[in-house]
Design an enzyme around this catalytic site. Structure first.
Site, mmCIF file in Angstrom:
data_model
loop_
_atom_site.group_PDB
_atom_site.id
_atom_site.type_symbol
_atom_site.label_atom_id
_atom_site.label_comp_id
_atom_site.label_asym_id
_atom_site.label_seq_id
_atom_site.Cartn_x
_atom_site.Cartn_y
_atom_site.Cartn_z
ATOM 1 C CB CYS A 46 -0.897 -0.013 1.234
ATOM 2 S SG CYS A 46 -2.085 1.348 1.270
ATOM 3 C CG ASP A 48 -0.728 3.926 5.322
ATOM 4 O OD1 ASP A 48 0.176 4.351 6.051
ATOM 5 O OD2 ASP A 48 -1.940 4.009 5.618
ATOM 6 N NE ARG A 50 -0.753 4.675 8.870
ATOM 7 C CZ ARG A 50 -2.008 4.412 9.201
ATOM 8 N NH1 ARG A 50 -2.369 4.452 10.459
ATOM 9 N NH2 ARG A 50 -2.875 4.088 8.273
ATOM 10 C CG HIS A 102 -1.646 -1.283 5.876
ATOM 11 N ND1 HIS A 102 -2.113 -0.236 6.629
ATOM 12 C CD2 HIS A 102 -1.786 -0.904 4.592
ATOM 13 C CE1 HIS A 102 -2.514 0.737 5.825
ATOM 14 N NE2 HIS A 102 -2.329 0.359 4.586
ATOM 15 C CB CYS A 105 -5.848 -0.399 4.818
ATOM 16 S SG CYS A 105 -5.606 0.056 3.085
#
Lengths: 212, 303
Positions: A46, A48, A50, A102, A105
């Site tokens: 992803c 993302d 993080r 994850h 999400c």
């Protein structure tokens, strides 16, 4: 003047520190990298912030070939991910393909809602919403939205792997040189990767997907 | 940007004063395992993290430390192909397990430094940057910029392309701008890009043809300049740079950027190139406002 004045300064300063330290540690690091790459792993994750794959796997530049998009989706009609897979599997010849979803999400949360995300994101996340529709009953049984988002992320990882299995280069690499596909979930609250179990198979291989 | 670079040098020098370089003795792998087995407080990065955002607090030191707790050696594909089947199987299992071992170690390290590290991240993300870079394994965006988890939203594809018909990248840009409200968008290419090289090769690459066509189109847009460069490597490097500029322009062409910039004054779009020779980022100094104005003559989507 505050040292956090400009976010771009941080990147350039960080980069200089990185380059300096790396050379101090190994004067040949960059010249070796400039010769080429031979990563063993293709990571589809992803976007993302993080979930930075190289950092959280404690690996180094040159170790993982990476594609990251919204909600780690692999759609059959997506040329971008198909090109990444083609390049990584047919040309670079990675040995493993990892699809990593994850917890918490944003894409999974959005797909669980009925909100209008705009045409672009509505279209991109449509297949994830389809997964939600198909698995409505099991998702509803879960205690809260966080758990539903995790489960939807898991379903989405499986779905991406299903699409990958049909990619011509992956099919060939599986039969010719034992390429394997792995579905994992990264738990942001724990910082840990968790292997998903193989779907529809009593033989639990802890996500080690093998065609045989 | 020039100002910020100067600033970066000064800052770096201040930090660099306290850096104790790692012993570069033995093989790379060995020095890595040494570092992993004897965790030492990293004064310099501690100083650094104090000055940066609270987010970068806990992983700055570990991130900058070389580490690779590999028990097994990396084999080249050629070497592996010569092994008997059971050895191949064993090797594959090891290279798989390695990631999980490393990850466990990393998570434990972060937790030891700050017990709230992961719960903080779990609360949500608000990255300042969107990075659009190449899938190439040698350019992990967060590592080369010294950023940690939670700080940079990342999309990586072959040759860092931004095409208006690619729903994949468009979803990323859309989400980053409209939902995460990033302040900077970085398109980052790199010298020695395999995708750009492939696009300069007169060869049928099958499935990759349509994707790499976009780079051939960049060449066509800058044909006069590129044809004027006689040295092959210089030409190739210039194509890498021009590709970044064109992809940054493609980002600026989107409605999301134009509308957000008109309303809030951000995000700003940048074009950078990473060089393996020195590990440094080069700013192509794209004049964002100038480009925006230029682009909006034809691609204005603000109203």
């Amino acid at each position: 003047m505050s040292l956090v004045a400009d976010p771009l300064d941080r990147i350039f300063a960080g980069n200089r520190t990185y380059a300096e330290r790396t050379v101090q540690d190994d004067p040949h690091h960059f010249s070796q990298l400039s010769k080429g790459q031979s990563p063993e792993i293709l990571w589809i994750g992803c976007a993302d912030s993080r979930v930075p794959e190289t950092t959280l796997c404690n690996l180094k530049p040159g170790d993982i070939f990476v594609h990251r998009n919204i909600a780690n989706c692999v759609h059959t009609d997506d040329l971008s991910s198909a090109s990444v897979v083609e390049y990584a599997v047919a040309h670079i010849k990675v040995k493993k393909v990892v699809v990593c979803g994850h917890t918490s999400c944003g894409g999974a949360n959005a797909a669980l809602s009925d909100g209008d995300l705009g045409t672009t994101l509505n279209t991109w996340l449509h297949p994830v919403r389809e997964l939600r529709r198909k698995h409505k009953a099991e998702l509803e049984k879960l205690p809260d939205d966080a758990a539903r988002a995790v489960h939807l992320a898991e379903l989405n990882v499986h779905s991406s792997i299903e699409v990958l299995k049909q990619h011509p280069s992956i099919k060939r690499a599986i039969s010719e040189r034992g390429l394997s596909l792995h579905g994992v979930i990264y738990d942001i609250a724990a910082g840990q990767l968790r292997l998903l179990e193989e779907t529809g198979n009593s033989k639990k291989s802890f996500g080690l997907w093998s065609p045989n | 940007m020039r100002l910020s670079l100067g600033f970066g040098i000064k800052w770096d020098a201040a930090v660099g004063g306290g850096v104790k370089p790692f012993k570069a003795s033995g093989t790379l792998a060995r020095s890595f395992s040494q570092a992993a087995s004897s965790p030492q407080p990293f004064t310099a990065s501690f100083a650094r993290k104090q000055r940066l955002s609270p987010l970068s607090h806990n992983f700055a030191s570990s991130r900058l430390q070389p580490r690779r707790p590999y028990s097994s050696r990396i084999m080249s594909t050629e070497e592996l192909d010569k092994q008997p089947p059971q050895e191949v199987k064993k090797y594959l299992q090891q290279s798989h397990d390695r990631i999980f071992e490393s990850n466990k170690k990393w998570a434990a390290e972060q937790k030891a430094k700050n017990p709230d590290f992961f719960s903080h991240l779990n609360a949500g993300q608000s990255p300042e940057y969107l990075w659009i870079g190449c899938s190439d394994s040698r350019i992990p965006a967060e590592a080369i910029t010294g950023l940690g988890p939670g700080e940079m939203f990342i999309h990586r594809n072959i040759a860092n392309l931004v095409c208006s018909t690619d729903l994949n990248v468009m979803s990323v840009v859309n989400y980053a701008v409209r939902h995460l409200h990033v302040k900077h968008i970085v398109v980052c290419g790199h010298y020695g890009c395999g995708g750009v090289k492939a696009a300069m090769t007169p060869q049928d690459l099958g499935l990759l043809n349509p994707w790499l066509r976009n780079i051939r189109d960049v060449y066509r847009l800058h044909e006069a300049e590129l044809d004027g460069i006689k040295d092959e490597e210089a030409k190739y490097n210039r194509l890498v740079e021009l590709n970044v500029v064109e992809q940054a322009r493609n980002v600026i062409k989107t409605a999301a950027i134009q509308q957000s910039y008109a309303k809030s004054g951000y995000p700003i779009v940048h074009g950078w190139v990473f060089g393996f020779k020195d590990g440094l980022l080069k700013d192509l100094e794209i004049d964002f406002e100038g480009q925006l104005k230029d682009i909006q003559k034809i691609y204005n989507l603000t109203s």
